[in-house]
Design an enzyme around this catalytic site. Structure first.
Site, PDB file in Angstrom:
ATOM      1  N   LYS B  80      55.795  47.344  40.914  1.00  0.00           N
ATOM      2  CA  LYS B  80      54.780  47.704  40.160  1.00  0.00           C
ATOM      3  C   LYS B  80      55.314  49.079  39.342  1.00  0.00           C
ATOM      4  O   LYS B  80      55.618  50.023  40.574  1.00  0.00           O
ATOM      5  CB  LYS B  80      53.434  47.660  40.639  1.00  0.00           C
ATOM      6  CG  LYS B  80      52.358  47.967  39.527  1.00  0.00           C
ATOM      7  CD  LYS B  80      50.915  47.777  40.354  1.00  0.00           C
ATOM      8  CE  LYS B  80      49.948  48.042  39.342  1.00  0.00           C
ATOM      9  NZ  LYS B  80      48.417  47.680  40.032  1.00  0.00           N
ATOM     10  N   SER B 155      45.596  44.846  37.580  1.00  0.00           N
ATOM     11  CA  SER B 155      46.518  45.562  36.723  1.00  0.00           C
ATOM     12  C   SER B 155      48.019  45.151  37.033  1.00  0.00           C
ATOM     13  O   SER B 155      48.750  45.508  36.594  1.00  0.00           O
ATOM     14  CB  SER B 155      46.285  46.995  37.046  1.00  0.00           C
ATOM     15  OG  SER B 155      46.215  47.263  38.414  1.00  0.00           O
ATOM     16  N   SER B 179      43.435  44.646  41.909  1.00  0.00           N
ATOM     17  CA  SER B 179      44.512  44.484  41.416  1.00  0.00           C
ATOM     18  C   SER B 179      45.634  43.724  41.680  1.00  0.00           C
ATOM     19  O   SER B 179      46.779  43.838  40.921  1.00  0.00           O
ATOM     20  CB  SER B 179      44.878  45.915  40.707  1.00  0.00           C
ATOM     21  OG  SER B 179      43.983  46.260  39.752  1.00  0.00           O
TER      22      SER B 179
END
Lengths: 107, 487
Positions: B80, B155, B179
């Site tokens: 990420k 996210s 997330s």
């Protein structure tokens, strides 16, 4: 800045005022366009209306939690280690002279 | 029949590299090719990690020299893009950090690399971790490989979609309010938020420091466990990490007598999600598990508390973006104030600004007691209630999200609607407890056969127990493979 009593009696809920939002934006160092001011004002008002239910709870005698698990701070040995090299520190600088960060006059 | 390399599990891929059946370079190359061929449709990748092939070659060299290889040898991972890598930019999905190159590597990456893993590319995310559908990325959204019309969640949507689409064997995400778990659920993969303090946050671009953890996403619970075991551990550079090492966990040989709490009274629960979970609960019961109805009296209040605390912490953490030493700086500033205001206003997107404003308000003089501190007291109540639950249950079950993945653009004008979908996941962040999302089937064809995830939360340090329960769920509810990009 005196706070309006948002939680006074539930019925008399005062909505977030525009001047409060402007002050908050100033604190957050954000420059908002008039359109953004209107957008965020509406969003924050809706949000605050939603969280108003927190005022119903009897929280007397409840201590706030700022960390989820009881953490005992662990200290590391007081041994110096090499710092970040100057070139590394300046590598992402928007404006520098090879030695220092260049910024507008502060004083 | 030989499968395409990318379709093997992470564990199998690593075994094959360790045995010498394939080289790490072959495995890395296969994933890069698949990414190049198919990521146009999903937009999961923001930048390639420049050293990937070099790392692969050094692993192959080690094997050639007869040296022992780690448990993750050769395994390509999506990272990420709010986790700092040395061989690619770290943008946090925001214009504010466009092109930013961190001067150090996140601790988790050092750990994973020493186990032999290969960071392959940086995965798309909602900017600064603020969002639930990866629509709030500066460079545009990611797409759900199960249905391109639907969001992959957020996210960590890029990470979840990449794993589901087999662009990587596993991925790293971060979880502040759900997330990792929610996009894992939306993309039909496994996602784990560890106990707070299990995994170092050194090198994680900070959003809300008392809530967040880095964690693994993978296609199976065994794969997730391998990643978690390599990542977890105390770090002198993050004083919030726990000293405790992982304790070994003996797998359960049956579910008989296992007490599982089932969360009741969830408002706004989609009918189909509710019915699907009902079937899941019945099946667990027929396997011998003892289901215990659990009510959390402050469930709705917890969500409000979360958003007040998270945004307050965010407003503080994002104060470092001042345009002086790194990040976006506005052109031709009149003076220092103008530099601060315009740099921040240009650099941050709409959702980030909204949360900064909310958080600043909650902390400001005159409002602190009524908002931030009040929320922190609700946090205390929730922690106490959950502690009571775990005195009699090994895990607390619920859906991961109260709704199915939504369509792109559906909530764009209504951020509050999106916030409400976090109500089940925030409990683990507020309490610091570990929680797992495991796929437990697909929705009906009428609702586009979208993945549904089961949420399992446990007491502190119970990740291996949760993963074991998750393994049972996997066996009881095998999901079909994601059809995306299969010839």
């Amino acid at each position: 800045m005196a706070a309006p009593s948002l939680f006074a009696d539930g019925q008399g809920l005062e909505s977030l005022r525009e001047d409060t939002l402007i002050q908050v934006a100033r604190l957050a160092r954000l420059a908002l366009t008039p359109e953004e001011q209107a957008l965020y004002l509406a969003d924050l008002q809706r949000f605050l209306m939603h969280v108003e239910h927190l005022s119903e709870l009897d929280l007397s005698g409840v201590a706030p939690t700022f960390h989820p698990l009881a953490l005992t701070p662990r200290l590391r040995p007081d041994e110096p280690a090499p710092p970040l090299k100057r070139e590394q520190a300046l590598a992402n600088a928007p404006h520098h002279d090879g030695q220092t960060f260049i910024v507008p006059k502060v004083l | 029949m030989p499968k395409e390399l990318c379709f093997y599990s992470l564990g199998t891929q690593s075994e094959m590299v360790r045995r010498g059946d394939i080289s790490a370079r072959e495995l890395t190359h296969a994933h890069l090719e698949r990414l190049q061929t198919h990521d146009g449709a999903l937009h999961t990748s923001l930048a390639l990690c420049e050293q990937a092939l070099e790392i692969a070659d050094s692993i192959d060299n080690q094997r050639h020299l007869g040296e022992a290889l780690g448990p993750l040898a050769g395994v390509p991972l999506a990272i990420k893009d709010n986790i700092v890598t040395q061989d690619s930019p770290t943008t946090a999905g925001s214009r504010m950090l466009h092109g930013f190159r961190g001067p150090y590597e996140a601790t988790v990456l050092t750990r994973l690399k020493s186990a032999g893993a290969i960071p392959l590319f940086k995965a798309n995310l909602d900017a600064f971790g603020m969002g639930s559908d990866t629509s709030r990325s500066y460079v545009g959204p990611s797409f759900n490989p199960w249905s391109l019309a639907h969001v992959p969640g957020g996210s960590s949507g890029g990470s979840a979609a990449a794993v589901a689409a087999h662009f990587a064997a596993g991925a790293l995400g971060s979880d502040t309010g759900g997330s990792i778990r929610q996009p894992a659920s939306f993309c039909g993969v496994v996602g784990l938020k560890p106990t707070y303090g299990r995994v170092s946050r050194w090198g994680l671009v900070a959003y809300a420091s008392s809530l967040e953890q880095i964690g693994p996403l993978a296609r199976t619970t065994s794969d997730a466990r391998l990643l978690f075991e390599a990542m977890a551990g105390s770090d002198p550079r993050d004083s919030t990490t726990l000293a405790q090492a992982l304790s070994p966990f003996a797998p359960r040989d049956s579910l008989k007598g296992v007490r599982l709490g089932v969360l009741q009274g969830i408002e706004g629960l989609d009918k189909e999600v509710e019915q699907h979970l009902s079937k899941v609960y019945s099946t667990l019961e027929s396997e011998g598990a003892v289901l215990v109805p659990v009510s959390l009296p402050h469930l709705e209040h917890a969500l409000s508390a979360y958003y007040l605390i998270a945004t307050a912490e965010a407003s503080s953490n994002l104060g470092r973006y001042d345009g002086l030493r790194f990040g976006h700086r506005a052109e031709n500033p009149k003076d220092l104030s103008d530099l601060y205001e315009r740099s921040r206003s240009e650099g941050f997107g709409e959702e980030v600004k909204r949360r900064i404003l909310l958080g600043t308000f909650a902390l400001s003089s005159g409002y602190y007691d009524a908002y931030y501190e009040r929320a922190a007291k609700v946090r205390t109540l929730l922690i106490q209630q959950l502690a009571t639950v775990f005195q009699t249950c090994e895990a607390l079950l619920s859906p991961v999200a109260p709704v199915l993945p939504w369509l792109h653009g559906q909530h764009h004008r209504d951020p509050l609607a999106t916030y409400l979908t976090d109500k089940l996941t925030v409990l683990a962040n507020l309490s610091g407890l570990p929680a797992l999302s495991v796929p437990c089937g697909l929705s009906s064809q009428q609702t586009h056969s979208l993945p549904i995830g089961l949420h399992l939360m446990g007491p502190a340090l119970s990740e291996l127990s949760l993963l074991d329960l998750g393994h049972w769920v996997e066996r009881l509810f095998p999901s079909p493979a994601c059809p995306f990009g299969r010839s």
